[in-house]
Design an enzyme around this catalytic site. Structure first.
Site, PDB file in Angstrom:
ATOM      1  N   LYS A 181      -3.760  -8.440   2.813  1.00  0.00           N
ATOM      2  CA  LYS A 181      -3.651  -9.625   2.012  1.00  0.00           C
ATOM      3  C   LYS A 181      -4.464 -10.694   2.493  1.00  0.00           C
ATOM      4  CE  LYS A 181      -1.883 -10.020  -0.825  1.00  0.00           C
ATOM      5  NZ  LYS A 181      -2.596  -9.524  -2.112  1.00  0.00           N
ATOM      6  N   ASP A 223      -3.945  -2.357   3.816  1.00  0.00           N
ATOM      7  CA  ASP A 223      -4.055  -1.788   2.707  1.00  0.00           C
ATOM      8  C   ASP A 223      -4.941  -0.711   2.833  1.00  0.00           C
ATOM      9  OD1 ASP A 223      -3.190  -4.612   1.987  1.00  0.00           O
ATOM     10  OD2 ASP A 223      -2.826  -3.143   0.222  1.00  0.00           O
ATOM     11  N   GLN A 257       4.127 -13.420  -2.017  1.00  0.00           N
ATOM     12  CA  GLN A 257       4.953 -12.347  -1.353  1.00  0.00           C
ATOM     13  C   GLN A 257       5.717 -12.558  -0.233  1.00  0.00           C
ATOM     14  OE1 GLN A 257       1.715 -12.386  -2.403  1.00  0.00           O
ATOM     15  NE2 GLN A 257       1.337 -10.247  -3.450  1.00  0.00           N
ATOM     16  N   ARG A 288      -5.767  -0.474  -9.021  1.00  0.00           N
ATOM     17  CA  ARG A 288      -6.068  -1.420  -7.913  1.00  0.00           C
ATOM     18  C   ARG A 288      -6.835  -0.568  -6.869  1.00  0.00           C
ATOM     19  NH1 ARG A 288      -1.058  -4.839  -5.329  1.00  0.00           N
ATOM     20  NH2 ARG A 288      -2.696  -6.118  -5.089  1.00  0.00           N
ATOM     21  N   ALA A 312       0.757  -1.153   0.029  1.00  0.00           N
ATOM     22  CA  ALA A 312       0.112   0.036  -0.076  1.00  0.00           C
ATOM     23  C   ALA A 312       0.657   1.192  -0.175  1.00  0.00           C
ATOM     24  CB  ALA A 312      -1.169  -0.292   1.024  1.00  0.00           C
TER      25      ALA A 312
HETATM   26  O1  MRU Z   1      -1.146  -7.431  -3.397  1.00  0.00           O
HETATM   27  P1  MRU Z   1      -0.033  -6.951  -2.376  1.00  0.00           P
HETATM   28  O2  MRU Z   1       1.248  -7.565  -2.671  1.00  0.00           O
HETATM   29  O3  MRU Z   1       0.137  -5.372  -2.900  1.00  0.00           O
HETATM   30  O4  MRU Z   1      -0.479  -6.712  -1.110  1.00  0.00           O
HETATM   31  C1  MRU Z   1       0.187  -6.167  -0.072  1.00  0.00           C
HETATM   32  C2  MRU Z   1      -0.317  -6.473   1.287  1.00  0.00           C
HETATM   33  O5  MRU Z   1      -1.390  -6.789   1.413  1.00  0.00           O
HETATM   34  C3  MRU Z   1       0.553  -5.558   2.408  1.00  0.00           C
HETATM   35  O6  MRU Z   1       0.585  -6.364   3.473  1.00  0.00           O
HETATM   36  C4  MRU Z   1      -0.133  -4.269   2.578  1.00  0.00           C
HETATM   37  O7  MRU Z   1      -0.020  -3.542   1.285  1.00  0.00           O
HETATM   38  C5  MRU Z   1       0.981  -3.304   3.555  1.00  0.00           C
HETATM   39  S1  MRU Z   1       2.493  -3.272   2.808  1.00  0.00           S
HETATM   40  C6  MRU Z   1       3.074  -2.101   3.996  1.00  0.00           C
END
Ligand code: MRU
Length: 349
Positions: free
Chosen positions: A250, A239, A198, A91, A50
């Site tokens: 996530k 997010d 990830q 997104r 995010a």
């Molecule tokens: O789909 P992604 O890899 O963008 O998802 C990221 C996450 O869910 C992270 O936990 C969230 O963005 C926090 S990042 C500091």
């Protein structure tokens, strides 16, 4: 140090990002100059997380407008709105994307009679201000968050909320990096984070660069580790967080929060205040991104399921505020009652 990994670079007026889809096999920077490249970078998760998406969107807006040969200030404002709207559509869940673009647009509203050159300089300095502030926020999250970490802790994290997802330090990983610096020995259990890994690809890599003891687990192993008392804290990123503390993160975060609650393990969410969305009353109003079914049917290029099997692929879920022990922010740690304390903390944001 791992927390100093910079997934987004602004060098001599040009934008570069680490292509995170290639990690951990290859560490390669990509140039971003056009709207198509920026849209692809966000949608394909070359840049992700995010706070990083917000910082990236701001700088991408500047890079794209600089390459447009704008004729006058009216055209500059018009194109800025068009590019922002396209980027916002890439997104839907992480609020930082729209937050950063709206912040830049609002700051440029006063430029009515200026030259295009001044307009571009202004939005560049505003985008860089977001970069600096978000980086500083992550550093502060590390300072506040390290107070909840003790020598010998077993910490579980999900997805990647590290330097790669921000612009240095990370959110969930910042307190871990700082604890390490302070001499505390901790062990971090990393959920692999299906479908796009990830955790396995990015968090495990990042933590190992930082010489942090790292144990990779499959997503379905957290429960047994909690029962065995190997995990005594969970820290994730976010997010978007609604006024009442409901938190989109996530997919899989919600299940972890239930496991943690059942086992009486504190569940922390670390985030910069830009990830709160006070316009959203509760989690039911947070838009959830649904992604391509092929991400679940395949691992890399290889099918691991029948090619035509029906798939459900939400990228995020919502953890109810009641499952969260506290939010670790750059302004301090926010405990329940969340609505009241979140609104008070954000007053002077
Ligand atoms: O789909 P992604 O890899 O963008 O998802 C990221 C996450 O869910 C992270 O936990 C969230 O963005 C926090 S990042 C500091």
């Amino acid at each position: 140090m791992a927390y100093q990994i910079k997934p987004i670079l602004w060098e001599n007026g040009s934008l570069k990002i680490i292509d995170q889809t290639l990690l951990p096999s290859e560490l390669k920077y990509l140039d971003i100059k056009t709207i198509e490249e920026a849209e692809d970078a966000i949608k394909s998760l070359r840049v992700r997380g995010a706070p990083a998406i917000g910082i990236f969107a701001g700088l991408a807006l500047v890079a794209i407008l600089k390459n447009m040969n704008l004729q006058n200030i009216m055209e500059a404002h018009r194109k800025m709105s068009e590019v922002s709207e396209r980027l916002k559509k890439t997104r839907p869940t992480a609020v930082n994307l729209a937050w950063a673009l709206d912040y830049i647009k609002k700051s440029a509203e006063q430029l009515k009679e200026d030259s295009v050159e001044n307009f571009l300089l202004w939005i560049e300095s505003t985008a860089l201000e977001i970069y600096r502030k978000e980086t500083e926020a992550c550093r502060m999250i590390g300072i506040y968050g390290s107070s909840i970490i003790n020598e010998g802790d077993g910490i579980l994290t999900h997805c990647n909320a590290g330097a790669l997802a921000t612009c240095e330090y990370g959110t969930a990983l910042a307190p871990i990096y700082l604890s390490k610096k302070e001499g505390k020995n901790v062990k971090v259990f990393v959920d692999e984070t299906r479908p796009l890994f990830q955790g396995a690809r990015l968090t495990a890599w990042e933590l190992m660069q930082g010489d942090i003891q790292t144990v990779l687990i499959c997503d379905n192993m957290a429960g047994v580790l909690m029962r065995e008392r190997k995990i005594n804290i969970v820290i994730t990123g976010a997010d978007r967080v609604a006024r009442n503390g409901d938190t989109a993160n996530k997919i899989g975060t919600y299940s972890l929060s239930i496991l943690a609650k059942y086992h009486n393990i504190p569940f922390y969410v670390a985030l910069p205040t830009s990830t709160f969305d006070l316009s959203v009353k509760d989690g039911s109003e947070i838009p959830i991104e649904y992604r391509n079914p092929e991400e679940v049917r395949k691992i890399g290029e290889r099918y691991i399921a029948p090619k035509d099997v029906e798939v459900y692929n939400p990228a995020f879920d919502v953890t109810p505020g009641e499952n969260i022990t506290a939010f670790i922010t750059e302004k301090g740690i926010i405990y329940p009652p969340f609505e009241e304390n979140i609104v008070r903390t954000l007053k002077d944001r």
